[in-house]
Design a protein around this motif. Structure first.
Motif, PDB file in Angstrom:
ATOM      1  N   ILE A 130       8.617  -5.005  -4.617  1.00  0.00           N
ATOM      2  CA  ILE A 130       7.296  -4.408  -4.728  1.00  0.00           C
ATOM      3  C   ILE A 130       6.443  -4.970  -3.595  1.00  0.00           C
ATOM      4  O   ILE A 130       6.341  -6.177  -3.434  1.00  0.00           O
ATOM      5  CB  ILE A 130       6.631  -4.769  -6.079  1.00  0.00           C
ATOM      6  CG1 ILE A 130       7.575  -4.494  -7.240  1.00  0.00           C
ATOM      7  CG2 ILE A 130       5.304  -4.076  -6.236  1.00  0.00           C
ATOM      8  CD1 ILE A 130       8.110  -3.116  -7.309  1.00  0.00           C
ATOM      9  N   THR A 131       5.827  -4.090  -2.809  1.00  0.00           N
ATOM     10  CA  THR A 131       4.935  -4.511  -1.730  1.00  0.00           C
ATOM     11  C   THR A 131       3.558  -3.922  -1.993  1.00  0.00           C
ATOM     12  O   THR A 131       3.405  -2.713  -2.125  1.00  0.00           O
ATOM     13  CB  THR A 131       5.450  -4.035  -0.364  1.00  0.00           C
ATOM     14  OG1 THR A 131       6.770  -4.541  -0.166  1.00  0.00           O
ATOM     15  CG2 THR A 131       4.556  -4.527   0.758  1.00  0.00           C
ATOM     16  N   VAL A 132       2.553  -4.808  -2.065  1.00  0.00           N
ATOM     17  CA  VAL A 132       1.174  -4.385  -2.283  1.00  0.00           C
ATOM     18  C   VAL A 132       0.416  -4.600  -0.979  1.00  0.00           C
ATOM     19  O   VAL A 132       0.386  -5.710  -0.446  1.00  0.00           O
ATOM     20  CB  VAL A 132       0.512  -5.184  -3.425  1.00  0.00           C
ATOM     21  CG1 VAL A 132      -0.939  -4.759  -3.619  1.00  0.00           C
ATOM     22  CG2 VAL A 132       1.287  -5.010  -4.712  1.00  0.00           C
ATOM     23  N   THR A 133      -0.180  -3.523  -0.458  1.00  0.00           N
ATOM     24  CA  THR A 133      -0.940  -3.570   0.790  1.00  0.00           C
ATOM     25  C   THR A 133      -2.414  -3.349   0.476  1.00  0.00           C
ATOM     26  O   THR A 133      -2.762  -2.426  -0.260  1.00  0.00           O
ATOM     27  CB  THR A 133      -0.449  -2.474   1.760  1.00  0.00           C
ATOM     28  OG1 THR A 133       0.956  -2.608   1.942  1.00  0.00           O
ATOM     29  CG2 THR A 133      -1.138  -2.584   3.105  1.00  0.00           C
ATOM     30  N   ASN A 134      -3.264  -4.195   1.028  1.00  0.00           N
ATOM     31  CA  ASN A 134      -4.702  -4.090   0.814  1.00  0.00           C
ATOM     32  C   ASN A 134      -5.351  -3.478   2.051  1.00  0.00           C
ATOM     33  O   ASN A 134      -5.456  -4.131   3.083  1.00  0.00           O
ATOM     34  CB  ASN A 134      -5.305  -5.465   0.522  1.00  0.00           C
ATOM     35  CG  ASN A 134      -6.766  -5.385   0.141  1.00  0.00           C
ATOM     36  OD1 ASN A 134      -7.383  -4.338   0.220  1.00  0.00           O
ATOM     37  ND2 ASN A 134      -7.310  -6.511  -0.271  1.00  0.00           N
ATOM     38  N   GLU A 171       1.449  -8.337   0.399  1.00  0.00           N
ATOM     39  CA  GLU A 171       2.236  -9.342  -0.319  1.00  0.00           C
ATOM     40  C   GLU A 171       3.376  -8.629  -1.030  1.00  0.00           C
ATOM     41  O   GLU A 171       3.242  -7.478  -1.441  1.00  0.00           O
ATOM     42  CB  GLU A 171       1.384 -10.094  -1.339  1.00  0.00           C
ATOM     43  CG  GLU A 171       0.291 -10.946  -0.730  1.00  0.00           C
ATOM     44  CD  GLU A 171       0.810 -12.101   0.101  1.00  0.00           C
ATOM     45  OE1 GLU A 171       1.874 -12.659  -0.238  1.00  0.00           O
ATOM     46  OE2 GLU A 171       0.148 -12.453   1.087  1.00  0.00           O
ATOM     47  N   SER A 172       4.499  -9.338  -1.186  1.00  0.00           N
ATOM     48  CA  SER A 172       5.680  -8.753  -1.826  1.00  0.00           C
ATOM     49  C   SER A 172       6.157  -9.617  -2.978  1.00  0.00           C
ATOM     50  O   SER A 172       5.929 -10.827  -3.005  1.00  0.00           O
ATOM     51  CB  SER A 172       6.816  -8.611  -0.813  1.00  0.00           C
ATOM     52  OG  SER A 172       6.443  -7.723   0.204  1.00  0.00           O
ATOM     53  N   ALA A 173       6.834  -8.971  -3.911  1.00  0.00           N
ATOM     54  CA  ALA A 173       7.459  -9.658  -5.049  1.00  0.00           C
ATOM     55  C   ALA A 173       8.666  -8.838  -5.457  1.00  0.00           C
ATOM     56  O   ALA A 173       8.790  -7.668  -5.109  1.00  0.00           O
ATOM     57  CB  ALA A 173       6.476  -9.793  -6.201  1.00  0.00           C
ATOM     58  N   THR A 174       9.569  -9.474  -6.182  1.00  0.00           N
ATOM     59  CA  THR A 174      10.770  -8.791  -6.661  1.00  0.00           C
ATOM     60  C   THR A 174      10.785  -8.814  -8.184  1.00  0.00           C
ATOM     61  O   THR A 174      10.489  -9.839  -8.799  1.00  0.00           O
ATOM     62  CB  THR A 174      12.039  -9.490  -6.116  1.00  0.00           C
ATOM     63  OG1 THR A 174      11.976  -9.500  -4.696  1.00  0.00           O
ATOM     64  CG2 THR A 174      13.289  -8.765  -6.546  1.00  0.00           C
TER      65      THR A 174
END
Length: 129
Positions: free
Chosen positions: A68-72, A105-108
């Protein structure tokens, strides 16, 4: 006894001192102009978060990993970003401590291998720093 200098006398500055003064003034002026331009032309408003999902490259024991990649792309940073990932009936939540303005930011997350539907992710909540 030596005579004290009259208070009105000043020594003349050397060329090095003049050059140092001019360089210091130019640096301070450049910094002030740069900050003013940044304040007026930068993004403003609340955080605007976009979420992308991709299959993670590394296999995981116990399930299928999703990155999951969240871009602001908004005007302010976002703290404690809670993202919900759903694959069919399976739902997982992931929390990101901080997504800075203009950053990502990314998370798995791991979902069961039996969950084969198309993954969907959305931001549930975040707070302003």
């Amino acid at each position: 006894m030596t005579a004290a200098k009259p208070r009105g006398m000043r020594r003349e500055r050397t060329p090095f001192e003049w050059a140092l003064l001019l360089v210091s003034l130019a640096a301070a002026l450049t910094l002030a102009v740069g900050l003013a331009i940044s304040a007026f032309t930068g993004a403003s408003g609340p955080a605007d978060l976009e979420v992308d999902i991709a299959m993670a490259e590394a296999p995981a024991s116990g399930g299928r990993p999703l990155e999951i990649t969240v871009t602001n792309i908004g005007g302010t940073s976002a703290e404690n970003v809670v993202v919900e990932v759903t694959v069919g009936d399976v739902a997982r939540e992931v929390t990101l401590a901080l997504v800075a303005k203009g950053d990502e930011e990314s998370a798995t997350v791991i979902v069961p291998t039996s969950a084969t539907a198309t993954p969907h992710a959305e931001v549930l909540s975040y707070s302003d720093p």
